[in-house]
Motif scaffolding. Structure first.
Motif, PDB file in Angstrom:
ATOM      1  N   SER A  13       0.669  -1.088   0.277  1.00 28.88           N
ATOM      2  CA  SER A  13       0.272  -0.601  -0.267  1.00 28.88           C
ATOM      3  C   SER A  13       0.638   1.695  -0.577  1.00 28.88           C
ATOM      4  N   ASP A  14       1.905   1.414   1.018  1.00 30.24           N
ATOM      5  CA  ASP A  14       3.123   2.314   1.550  1.00 30.24           C
ATOM      6  C   ASP A  14       3.272   2.299  -0.147  1.00 30.24           C
ATOM      7  N   ALA A  15       3.877   2.086  -0.940  1.00 33.42           N
ATOM      8  CA  ALA A  15       4.843   1.300  -1.858  1.00 33.42           C
ATOM      9  C   ALA A  15       3.749   2.003  -3.269  1.00 33.42           C
ATOM     10  N   GLU A  16       2.320   1.320  -3.558  1.00 33.17           N
ATOM     11  CA  GLU A  16       1.667   2.392  -4.321  1.00 33.17           C
ATOM     12  C   GLU A  16       1.241   3.916  -3.667  1.00 33.17           C
ATOM     13  N   GLN A  17       1.170   4.143  -3.223  1.00 35.73           N
ATOM     14  CA  GLN A  17       1.227   5.298  -3.201  1.00 35.73           C
ATOM     15  C   GLN A  17       2.490   6.258  -3.610  1.00 35.73           C
ATOM     16  N   VAL A  18       3.808   5.945  -3.049  1.00 34.25           N
ATOM     17  CA  VAL A  18       4.157   6.096  -3.302  1.00 34.25           C
ATOM     18  C   VAL A  18       4.437   6.355  -5.031  1.00 34.25           C
ATOM     19  N   LEU A  19       4.679   5.178  -5.848  1.00 39.54           N
ATOM     20  CA  LEU A  19       4.328   5.155  -7.612  1.00 39.54           C
ATOM     21  C   LEU A  19       3.508   6.438  -7.672  1.00 39.54           C
ATOM     22  N   LEU A  20       2.404   6.124  -7.199  1.00 41.04           N
ATOM     23  CA  LEU A  20       1.051   7.432  -7.341  1.00 41.04           C
ATOM     24  C   LEU A  20       1.902   9.219  -7.111  1.00 41.04           C
ATOM     25  N   ALA A  21       2.707   9.035  -6.296  1.00 39.25           N
ATOM     26  CA  ALA A  21       2.568  10.406  -5.948  1.00 39.25           C
ATOM     27  C   ALA A  21       4.017  10.492  -7.171  1.00 39.25           C
ATOM     28  N   ARG A  22       4.851   9.881  -7.326  1.00 42.10           N
ATOM     29  CA  ARG A  22       5.861  10.029  -8.747  1.00 42.10           C
ATOM     30  C   ARG A  22       5.351  10.587  -9.910  1.00 42.10           C
ATOM     31  N   HIS A  23       4.101   9.833 -10.141  1.00 45.39           N
ATOM     32  CA  HIS A  23       3.689   9.923 -11.345  1.00 45.39           C
ATOM     33  C   HIS A  23       2.777  11.672 -11.020  1.00 45.39           C
ATOM     34  N   GLN A  24       2.268  11.638 -10.744  1.00 41.79           N
ATOM     35  CA  GLN A  24       1.905  13.395  -9.891  1.00 41.79           C
ATOM     36  C   GLN A  24       2.604  13.848 -10.392  1.00 41.79           C
ATOM     37  N   LEU A  25       4.049  13.618  -9.561  1.00 41.63           N
ATOM     38  CA  LEU A  25       5.251  14.936 -10.173  1.00 41.63           C
ATOM     39  C   LEU A  25       5.649  15.027 -11.459  1.00 41.63           C
ATOM     40  N   VAL A  26       5.408  13.694 -11.616  1.00 41.40           N
ATOM     41  CA  VAL A  26       5.892  13.659 -14.247  1.00 41.40           C
ATOM     42  C   VAL A  26       4.767  14.787 -14.337  1.00 41.40           C
ATOM     43  N   GLU A  27       3.577  14.800 -13.910  1.00 42.80           N
ATOM     44  CA  GLU A  27       2.450  15.004 -14.476  1.00 42.80           C
ATOM     45  C   GLU A  27       2.150  16.598 -14.115  1.00 42.80           C
ATOM     46  N   ASN A  28       2.558  17.028 -12.686  1.00 45.46           N
ATOM     47  CA  ASN A  28       3.091  18.248 -12.479  1.00 45.46           C
ATOM     48  C   ASN A  28       4.556  19.007 -13.061  1.00 45.46           C
ATOM     49  N   ASP A  29       5.474  18.131 -13.688  1.00 50.33           N
ATOM     50  CA  ASP A  29       6.202  18.735 -14.062  1.00 50.33           C
ATOM     51  C   ASP A  29       6.075  19.309 -15.651  1.00 50.33           C
ATOM     52  N   ARG A  30       5.166  18.059 -16.299  1.00 43.04           N
ATOM     53  CA  ARG A  30       4.940  18.745 -17.486  1.00 43.04           C
ATOM     54  C   ARG A  30       4.178  20.318 -17.666  1.00 43.04           C
ATOM     55  N   GLN A 126       6.787  15.545  -3.400  1.00 43.02           N
ATOM     56  CA  GLN A 126       9.143  15.213  -2.892  1.00 43.02           C
ATOM     57  C   GLN A 126       8.535  14.903  -1.887  1.00 43.02           C
ATOM     58  N   SER A 127       8.123  16.144  -0.830  1.00 36.08           N
ATOM     59  CA  SER A 127       8.865  14.928   0.715  1.00 36.08           C
ATOM     60  C   SER A 127       7.828  14.151   1.054  1.00 36.08           C
ATOM     61  N   PHE A 128       6.613  13.715   0.546  1.00 33.21           N
ATOM     62  CA  PHE A 128       5.390  12.486   0.624  1.00 33.21           C
ATOM     63  C   PHE A 128       6.639  11.558   0.040  1.00 33.21           C
ATOM     64  N   VAL A 129       6.863  11.322  -0.933  1.00 35.28           N
ATOM     65  CA  VAL A 129       7.716  10.504  -1.730  1.00 35.28           C
ATOM     66  C   VAL A 129       8.678  10.069  -0.478  1.00 35.28           C
ATOM     67  N   LYS A 130       9.665  11.426  -0.337  1.00 33.23           N
ATOM     68  CA  LYS A 130      11.067  10.600   0.808  1.00 33.23           C
ATOM     69  C   LYS A 130      10.195  10.534   2.325  1.00 33.23           C
ATOM     70  N   GLU A 131       9.003  10.380   2.547  1.00 32.99           N
ATOM     71  CA  GLU A 131       8.609  10.017   4.390  1.00 32.99           C
ATOM     72  C   GLU A 131       8.132   9.071   4.036  1.00 32.99           C
ATOM     73  N   LYS A 132       7.262   8.239   3.082  1.00 29.63           N
ATOM     74  CA  LYS A 132       6.591   6.493   2.340  1.00 29.63           C
ATOM     75  C   LYS A 132       8.289   6.247   2.058  1.00 29.63           C
ATOM     76  N   SER A 133       9.094   6.575   1.337  1.00 28.65           N
ATOM     77  CA  SER A 133      10.142   5.800   0.975  1.00 28.65           C
ATOM     78  C   SER A 133      10.773   5.193   2.486  1.00 28.65           C
ATOM     79  N   LEU A 134      11.420   6.095   3.365  1.00 30.03           N
ATOM     80  CA  LEU A 134      11.781   5.946   4.584  1.00 30.03           C
ATOM     81  C   LEU A 134      10.530   5.266   5.132  1.00 30.03           C
TER      82      LEU A 134
END
Length: 181
Positions: A13-30, A126-134
């Motif tokens: 579940s945590d890994a899925e949240q990280v992947l979704l957040a990273r996908h959103q980061l890519v969209e925000n960057d675009r 980015q901070s969410f991804v860091k926290e969940k990765s930790l």
């Protein structure tokens, strides 16, 4: 066995949240890149850069002699410069296929505000991804590839915001400048 299954579900579940957040980061960057390109195009149209608008002191010194009956100071937008801010420019509203003719100043103001919101959202993600990765690393899911100490050191890295003095030394101009009218 039940505890192992719950632990795996929790990690997944945590890994899925990280992947979704990273996908959103890519969209925000675009979207941020598209906004940046649009702002650059508007500055080219107005023939300004972030530093090309004269400082208030320069303008005051140039126009000091004949300003007895004029308005002493008027605001100058760093993007508009001397460009007519009321000239209409086409703007496509986000999330739709609707175009509208909107004043130049409004268009770049909307884009700059959107850019600020996207920057804030990106920092939060980015901070969410860091926290969940930790959290995932602490649960031992990354034990084979990266050690917990390495993950903690990477997560603890932070960017220090520039002080106003450093920004001035780097030649960055303030938001609004003033000019004798």
């Amino acid at each position: 066995m039940k505890q192992l299954q719950e632990a795996l579900i929790d990690i997944e579940s945590d890994a899925e949240q990280v992947l979704l957040a990273r996908h959103q980061l890519v969209e925000n960057d675009r979207v941020r890149n598209a906004n940046r390109e649009a702002l650059t195009a508007l500055r080219k149209k107005a023939r300004t850069t972030k530093t090309s608008v004269p400082s208030p002191f320069e303008v005051i010194m140039k126009e000091m002699e004949g300003s007895s009956g004029k308005q002493l100071i008027k605001e100058i937008c760093p993007t508009c410069g001397d460009h007519d801010p009321k000239e209409h420019t086409w703007l496509m509203f986000p999330g739709s296929d609707i175009f509208a003719r909107v004043p130049f100043h409004v268009v770049h103001t909307v884009l700059e505000k959107d850019q600020e919101c996207l920057d804030l959202d990106t920092k939060k993600l980015q901070s969410f991804v860091k926290e969940k990765s930790l959290v995932i690393a602490e649960k031992g899911a990354l034990a084979g590839s990266v050690g917990l100490a390495t993950v903690k050191s990477i997560v603890s890295l932070t960017d220090k915001p520039k002080s106003t003095r450093e920004a001035g030394e780097m030649g960055q101009s303030p938001e609004v400048k003033y000019q004798l009218g």
